[in-house]
Write an enzyme that holds these catalytic residues in place. Structure first.
Site, short mmCIF file in Angstrom:
data_model
loop_
_atom_site.label_atom_id
_atom_site.label_comp_id
_atom_site.label_asym_id
_atom_site.label_seq_id
_atom_site.Cartn_x
_atom_site.Cartn_y
_atom_site.Cartn_z
N TYR A 79 -42.87 1.81 -22.90
CA TYR A 79 -42.78 1.12 -21.62
C TYR A 79 -43.97 1.54 -20.77
O TYR A 79 -44.25 2.74 -20.65
CB TYR A 79 -41.48 1.48 -20.91
CG TYR A 79 -41.29 0.85 -19.55
CD1 TYR A 79 -41.17 -0.53 -19.41
CD2 TYR A 79 -41.21 1.65 -18.40
CE1 TYR A 79 -40.98 -1.11 -18.16
CE2 TYR A 79 -41.02 1.07 -17.14
CZ TYR A 79 -40.90 -0.30 -17.03
OH TYR A 79 -40.70 -0.86 -15.78
N ASP B 276 -50.81 6.72 -21.62
CA ASP B 276 -49.89 6.56 -20.50
C ASP B 276 -49.09 7.85 -20.37
O ASP B 276 -48.15 8.10 -21.11
CB ASP B 276 -48.97 5.35 -20.75
CG ASP B 276 -47.98 5.15 -19.60
OD1 ASP B 276 -47.92 6.02 -18.70
OD2 ASP B 276 -47.26 4.15 -19.62
N LYS C 94 -44.74 9.41 -11.45
CA LYS C 94 -43.64 10.38 -11.43
C LYS C 94 -44.05 11.73 -10.82
O LYS C 94 -44.19 11.81 -9.62
CB LYS C 94 -43.03 10.48 -12.84
CG LYS C 94 -42.49 9.09 -13.24
CD LYS C 94 -41.69 8.97 -14.48
CE LYS C 94 -41.08 7.56 -14.53
NZ LYS C 94 -41.34 6.80 -15.73
C1 PLP Z 1 -41.78 5.29 -15.62
C2 PLP Z 1 -42.91 4.85 -16.49
C3 PLP Z 1 -43.79 3.83 -16.11
C4 PLP Z 1 -43.57 3.00 -14.87
O1 PLP Z 1 -43.63 3.75 -13.71
P1 PLP Z 1 -42.94 3.18 -12.36
O2 PLP Z 1 -43.33 4.16 -11.32
O3 PLP Z 1 -41.47 3.12 -12.66
O4 PLP Z 1 -43.51 1.82 -12.12
C5 PLP Z 1 -44.88 3.57 -16.91
N1 PLP Z 1 -45.10 4.25 -18.04
C6 PLP Z 1 -44.28 5.24 -18.45
C7 PLP Z 1 -44.59 5.99 -19.69
C8 PLP Z 1 -43.15 5.56 -17.69
O5 PLP Z 1 -42.31 6.50 -18.14
#
Ligand code: PLP
Length: 436
Positions: free
Chosen positions: A146, A241, A269
């Site tokens: 994701y 990511d 995060k």
């Molecule tokens: C949480 C997450 C996202 C998206 O971040 P948001 O702040 O919820 O938009 C993207 N990539 C990874 C790996 C994530 O865990």
């Protein structure tokens, strides 16, 4: 014994008359595990408190950010001080470079950085930059990973969509998804085949270096190195990511842990200490393609928000200062929890595969090894839901989907480990009873 959730139920019904499903982010709705989500009134350290006066051991840490526990005093103080000077300027302030400097200290691959307001924005912007820089259109991502909910990335995108059984999302034009190649994780041959099929047309690979959004999945030995080699060979960029793994698996994220130097990195995060914040950064030559220096447009009214910068600085400063104690402690506490429950499940004859890296982990209710999205999907989500409910009743709040990683923070200690293990012993005994 089910805990009373009378107030939470009432708040949920009220929320449902204003917000679709009563939530602002789908997995919070508990659809995958059933029952009502508790409504949180406050949180401190490793614990959440709900509207009915229940207390829960928090095992999802706001989905990752709360590595230092809730209401971490230095972060609270930094936010209060910043708030008193105004919540937003819409103009440059020193806090942006302060946080950027700390991020770069942790991530040597980041030579220039831009702050945004979420992980979604970070990934979406990094993709646009990769396309702008290379002049190519195709993007490789992996099934179960994701990268936020931008159109181009919402293809086979893990937990949120997997939990609801949606292959992608309605509202994403085929013309947009057409340029996204979703391949199985941990399979370098699939990547080689994609490069062969689209010569000179693939802008980048974006990958969760350790997958968290299909539940925790560990990269096979040589996999990340292989992605690095293949992107170099084909003139494509490698985007790690690290929205989830950054500052969590090590101070320098998964790239620090595995020794991989990507072209671009996305963060979120932890970087904002629990406030809305994300970032993307990498090689200066690429980052300088961004406006105002270059032709790739990207902007944000609240980007580099002073409260978010202050919370991020307080959080990263603590992690940097206490690196040598924080990460070993997180690792050992998480090992006690993850392995402890795995052993209880084994005794109870319930098949569980435990995947863990540092302070992120998942118990998959399957006997098979979980190395990609397909194998994660062999999990028994009914048993997971029953386990989740029983743990919640016992006062432990796990992420409400089989396809989400659980997180441990520095506020989790021996007391929390003992409490969780005794809750799990009871929950797994019951999970077995109802199966027989
Ligand atoms: C949480 C997450 C996202 C998206 O971040 P948001 O702040 O919820 O938009 C993207 N990539 C990874 C790996 C994530 O865990």
């Amino acid at each position: 014994m089910a805990r009373p959730l009378t107030q939470s139920r009432a708040l949920q019904l009220r929320a449902e008359s204003f917000l679709p499903g009563g939530v602002d982010s789908p997995v919070r709705a508990f659809r995958a595990v059933g029952g009502d989500p508790p409504f949180v009134t406050r949180a401190e350290g490793a614990y959440l408190y709900d509207a009915d006066g229940n207390k829960y051991l928090d095992m999802f840490g706001s989905w990752g950010p709360m590595i230092l526990g809730h209401a971490f005093p230095p972060a609270v103080e930094a936010i209060q001080q910043a708030a008193a000077k105004s919540a937003s300027f819409g103009a440059s302030h020193a806090g942006e470079a302060d946080l950027a400097e700390l991020v770069m200290q942790c991530f040597p691959s980041i030579e220039r950085l831009r702050f945004v307001s979420s992980g979604t924005e970070a990934c979406m912007s990094a993709i646009r930059l990769a396309r702008g820089y290379t002049g190519r259109n195709f993007v490789i991502k992996f099934e179960g990973c994701y990268h936020g909910h931008a159109d181009a990335l919402l293809v086979k995108a893990g937990s949120g969509v997997a939990t609801f059984g949606i292959p992608g999302s309605a509202g994403v034009p085929a013309e947009t998804a057409m340029h996204t190649l979703a391949l199985p994780y941990n399979d370098l041959d699939a990547v080689r085949a994609a490069f062969a099929l689209h010569p000179g047309a693939i802008a980048c690979i974006i990958v969760e270096p350790v997958v968290g959004n299909a539940g925790t999945i560990v990269p096979a030995a040589g996999y990340l190195e292989g992605l690095r080699t293949l992107t170099h060979e084909h003139g494509a960029l490698l985007i790690l990511d690290e929205v989830m793994t950054g500052f969590r698996l090590s101070l320098g994220g998964a790239q620090g842990l595995y020794g991989i130097r990507p072209d671009l990195t996305t963060l979120g995060k932890i970087v904002g200490g629990g406030l809305p914040c994300g970032a993307f950064g990498g090689r200066a030559e690429i980052m300088n393609y961004l406006a105002p220096l270059g032709p790739v447009y990207q902007a944000g009214t609240l980007s580099g928000n002073p409260l978010a910068m202050a919370a991020g600085v307080a959080t990263l400063q603590h992690l940097i200062e206490h690196e040598t104690s924080v990460y070993p402690q997180l690792d050992s506490v998480t090992a006690s929890i993850a392995n402890g429950v795995a052993a209880i499940a084994e005794e109870a004859g319930i098949p569980v595969t435990t995947n863990r890296v540092g302070s992120m982990f998942t118990w998959f209710f399957t006997g098979a090894p979980v190395t990609n999205f397909e194998s994660a999907a062999t999990s028994n989500t009914v048993t997971f839901a029953r386990f989740h409910r029983a743990m919640l009743d016992a006062g432990v709040w796990l992420p409400p989907s089989q396809y989400e990683a659980a997180f441990v923070g520095t506020a989790h200690g021996t007391e929390e480990v003992a409490f969780l293990l005794s809750a799990a012993r009871e929950a797994l005994a019951n999970a077995q009873d109802s199966e027989n």
